[in-house]
Write a protein that holds these residues in place. Structure first.
Motif, mmCIF file in Angstrom:
data_model
loop_
_atom_site.group_PDB
_atom_site.id
_atom_site.type_symbol
_atom_site.label_atom_id
_atom_site.label_comp_id
_atom_site.label_asym_id
_atom_site.label_seq_id
_atom_site.Cartn_x
_atom_site.Cartn_y
_atom_site.Cartn_z
ATOM 1 N N ALA A 59 0.847 -1.202 0.000
ATOM 2 C CA ALA A 59 0.000 0.000 0.000
ATOM 3 C C ALA A 59 0.878 1.245 0.000
ATOM 4 N N ALA A 60 0.432 2.271 -0.710
ATOM 5 C CA ALA A 60 1.178 3.527 -0.689
ATOM 6 C C ALA A 60 1.203 4.080 0.742
ATOM 7 N N GLY A 61 0.132 3.820 1.496
ATOM 8 C CA GLY A 61 0.121 4.159 2.914
ATOM 9 C C GLY A 61 -0.113 5.626 3.207
ATOM 10 N N ILE A 62 -0.780 6.299 2.290
ATOM 11 C CA ILE A 62 -1.102 7.707 2.523
ATOM 12 C C ILE A 62 -2.324 7.782 3.451
ATOM 13 N N LEU A 63 -2.260 8.628 4.486
ATOM 14 C CA LEU A 63 -3.414 8.765 5.386
ATOM 15 C C LEU A 63 -4.438 9.695 4.762
ATOM 16 N N PHE A 64 -5.561 9.090 4.456
ATOM 17 C CA PHE A 64 -6.553 9.676 3.596
ATOM 18 C C PHE A 64 -7.727 8.715 3.704
ATOM 19 N N ALA A 65 -8.954 9.159 3.641
ATOM 20 C CA ALA A 65 -10.037 8.163 3.719
ATOM 21 C C ALA A 65 -11.274 8.622 2.982
ATOM 22 N N ALA A 147 -5.316 21.253 -0.951
ATOM 23 C CA ALA A 147 -3.918 21.016 -0.572
ATOM 24 C C ALA A 147 -3.876 20.732 0.922
ATOM 25 N N PHE A 148 -3.033 19.816 1.351
ATOM 26 C CA PHE A 148 -2.892 19.520 2.784
ATOM 27 C C PHE A 148 -1.627 18.720 3.042
ATOM 28 N N THR A 149 -1.270 18.624 4.303
ATOM 29 C CA THR A 149 -0.156 17.774 4.729
ATOM 30 C C THR A 149 -0.742 16.634 5.547
ATOM 31 N N THR A 150 -0.406 15.410 5.148
ATOM 32 C CA THR A 150 -0.873 14.255 5.914
ATOM 33 C C THR A 150 0.334 13.376 6.240
ATOM 34 N N ILE A 151 0.076 12.093 6.514
ATOM 35 C CA ILE A 151 1.161 11.188 6.900
ATOM 36 C C ILE A 151 1.259 10.095 5.860
ATOM 37 N N LYS A 152 2.474 9.623 5.618
ATOM 38 C CA LYS A 152 2.672 8.455 4.755
ATOM 39 C C LYS A 152 3.289 7.374 5.638
ATOM 40 N N CYS A 153 2.654 6.225 5.649
ATOM 41 C CA CYS A 153 3.092 5.130 6.512
ATOM 42 C C CYS A 153 3.476 3.960 5.614
ATOM 43 N N GLU A 154 4.762 3.714 5.495
ATOM 44 C CA GLU A 154 5.264 2.697 4.554
ATOM 45 C C GLU A 154 5.323 1.354 5.280
ATOM 46 N N CYS A 155 4.357 0.506 4.945
ATOM 47 C CA CYS A 155 4.155 -0.699 5.747
ATOM 48 C C CYS A 155 5.283 -1.722 5.646
ATOM 49 N N SER A 156 6.078 -1.668 4.560
ATOM 50 C CA SER A 156 7.175 -2.635 4.479
ATOM 51 C C SER A 156 8.198 -2.360 5.589
ATOM 52 N N SER A 157 8.231 -1.133 6.111
ATOM 53 C CA SER A 157 9.061 -0.826 7.290
ATOM 54 C C SER A 157 8.223 -0.869 8.563
ATOM 55 N N TYR A 158 6.998 -0.383 8.466
ATOM 56 C CA TYR A 158 6.144 -0.231 9.661
ATOM 57 C C TYR A 158 5.764 -1.594 10.265
ATOM 58 N N LEU A 159 5.477 -2.591 9.409
ATOM 59 C CA LEU A 159 5.052 -3.893 9.945
ATOM 60 C C LEU A 159 6.167 -4.565 10.764
ATOM 61 N N PRO A 160 7.419 -4.648 10.234
ATOM 62 C CA PRO A 160 8.483 -5.219 11.075
ATOM 63 C C PRO A 160 8.685 -4.412 12.362
ATOM 64 N N GLY A 323 -7.134 0.884 4.791
ATOM 65 C CA GLY A 323 -6.684 0.112 5.955
ATOM 66 C C GLY A 323 -5.532 0.746 6.708
ATOM 67 N N VAL A 324 -4.605 1.378 5.985
ATOM 68 C CA VAL A 324 -3.473 1.986 6.682
ATOM 69 C C VAL A 324 -3.973 3.224 7.442
ATOM 70 N N SER A 325 -4.899 3.954 6.802
ATOM 71 C CA SER A 325 -5.407 5.211 7.382
ATOM 72 C C SER A 325 -6.236 4.985 8.646
ATOM 73 N N LEU A 326 -6.850 3.805 8.753
ATOM 74 C CA LEU A 326 -7.807 3.591 9.854
ATOM 75 C C LEU A 326 -7.364 2.503 10.829
ATOM 76 N N ALA A 327 -6.221 1.847 10.538
ATOM 77 C CA ALA A 327 -5.847 0.649 11.317
ATOM 78 C C ALA A 327 -5.760 0.923 12.816
#
Ligand code: FAD
Length: 351
Positions: A59-65, A147-160, A323-327
């Motif tokens: 997942a790109a992991g952008i916080l957005f819903a 336009a806005f600033t949000t969070i990007k959560c890269e799960c290949s690093s975040y899961l470990p 899923g990344v945005s709401l987990a």
């Protein structure tokens, strides 16, 4: 129903046992939350696939819903806000690079202005505003933008990283395919189902379906800002190692191999939004199946397995494209439901 020795010892005060099924972002978030919020429980995470082989990993992991139709908006807002706050704390800590969590700025653009010009999470993200006429001139096919600033959560690093946090909190991890909740019932007091698309079989839920997503990973380090078309199909998300170009949303499509026609189409759409991408280098393609459902299911089953002394089941699945945005937010709710189940069955247990 007979009460076995294992169950008797738990009822009489030994540690209560919780199983979490699923090692994607929903499963690990839930396992961490339960282990940290209920430190006296013994928590085990079971899954047949782990990072890097889950949907969450790509997942790109952008916080957005987007908005789910039948869940009170207040609850959706809480899920998003809890997730944002949790990840923001990581993004602002020394753990950020290892956890793959970073702030990301950019815009969402629309060919026609949407009915709600402000999404429900507009005051959770930072600096939400509408694009100016001058900015919109960069996107001649679009008439409105945010336009806005949000969070990007890269799960290949975040899961470990989450897995490490879970084991530090005393959690155990085992690789195993679960064929039914009944098979776990003798060994656990509560089973939390975070099996994503696997819930179609495991929870016998016909409302769950795949939403196929294909993306490209591109080397284009000069790009720093994300661009997302409001139709949800075309997006450019710069990350810490590469830029993710998307995408597709193909309901009911189970194909896991990359489709050359989709690749061509994604490139063509992204080049129109950001012509400099023509000078980028494609590093790879990836396909994932989003766990589609009309609404996510975050609730406990009314009855215990087999009635009497069987385990409770709490569900947390069906997050679709968010899923990344709401987990983390849904994990907070699921942990609350686990506590409630345990208080009912073990009123004297210290949780
Ligand atoms: P998964 O990651 O699929 O994990 C399910 C887990 O359950 C796996 O470990 C699996 O092995 C296990 N499991 C299943 N059945 C069983 C069983 N019977 N026994 C044992 N284990 C089992 N979301 C966002 O918020 N932002 C984005 O920018 C974003 N971009 C996306 C881009 C693409 C191309 C795709 C495909 C998705 C994107 N998503 C995004 C959506 C996001 O990836 C999903 O919502 C999320 O990964 C779902 O997480 P999950 O933990 O429920 O499922």
């Amino acid at each position: 129903m007979e009460v076995n020795t294992e169950q008797k010892s738990r009822i009489t005060g030994a540690k209560v046992k919780v199983a979490v099924v699923g090692a994607g972002v929903v499963g690990f978030s839930t396992a961490v939350r339960v282990a940290e919020a209920l430190p006296r429980c013994s928590v085990t995470l079971l899954a047949d696939k782990f990072s890097p082989d889950t949907t969450s990993d790509g997942a790109a992991g952008i916080l957005f819903a987007g908005q789910f139709p039948d869940i009170p908006l207040e609850r959706q807002r809480r899920w998003f806000q809890d997730s944002f706050d949790h990840l923001l704390a990581i993004a602002k800590s020394q753990h950020a690079p290892e956890a793959g969590v970073l702030l990301s700025s950019g815009c969402q653009i629309f060919k026609e202005p949407p009915a709600d010009k402000r999404p429900y999470w507009w005051d959770t993200v930072f600096g939400f505003r509408f694009l100016s006429e001058r900015e919109l001139r960069h996107f001649p096919e679009h008439t409105f933008g945010q336009a806005f600033t949000t969070i990007k959560c890269e799960c290949s690093s975040y899961l470990p990283w989450l897995r490490n946090r879970f084991t530090k909190a005393g959690g155990k991890v085992a690789q195993r395919k679960v064929s039914s909740f009944e098979e776990l019932s003798p060994d656990y007091d509560v089973i939390v189902n975070c099996s994503g698309l696997g819930s179609k079989e495991l929870a016998r839920d016909d409302g769950v379906y795949p939403v196929r997503g294909q993306v490209l990973k591109v080397d284009a380090p000069w790009l720093q800002h994300f661009i997302r078309d409001g139709d949800g199909k075309t997006y450019i998300y710069p990350g810490s190692r590469y830029v993710t170009l998307g995408g597709t949303r193909q309901d009911g499509d189970w194909r896991l191999e990359a489709d050359p026609g989709d690749t061509e189409n994604i490139l063509e759409r992204c080049f129109r939004l950001e012509p400099s991408l023509r000078r980028g280098r494609v590093l790879g393609e990836w396909v994932g199946l989003r766990p589609g459902r009309r609404n996510p299911r975050v609730e406990s089953e009314a009855t215990r397995l087999g009635g009497g002394h069987g385990a409770h089941v709490v569900h947390n699945y069906g997050h679709g494209g968010w899923g990344v945005s709401l987990a983390w937010g849904t994990a907070v709710d699921a942990a609350r439901l686990v506590r409630r189940c345990l208080q009912e069955t073990h009123p004297h247990a210290k949780l």
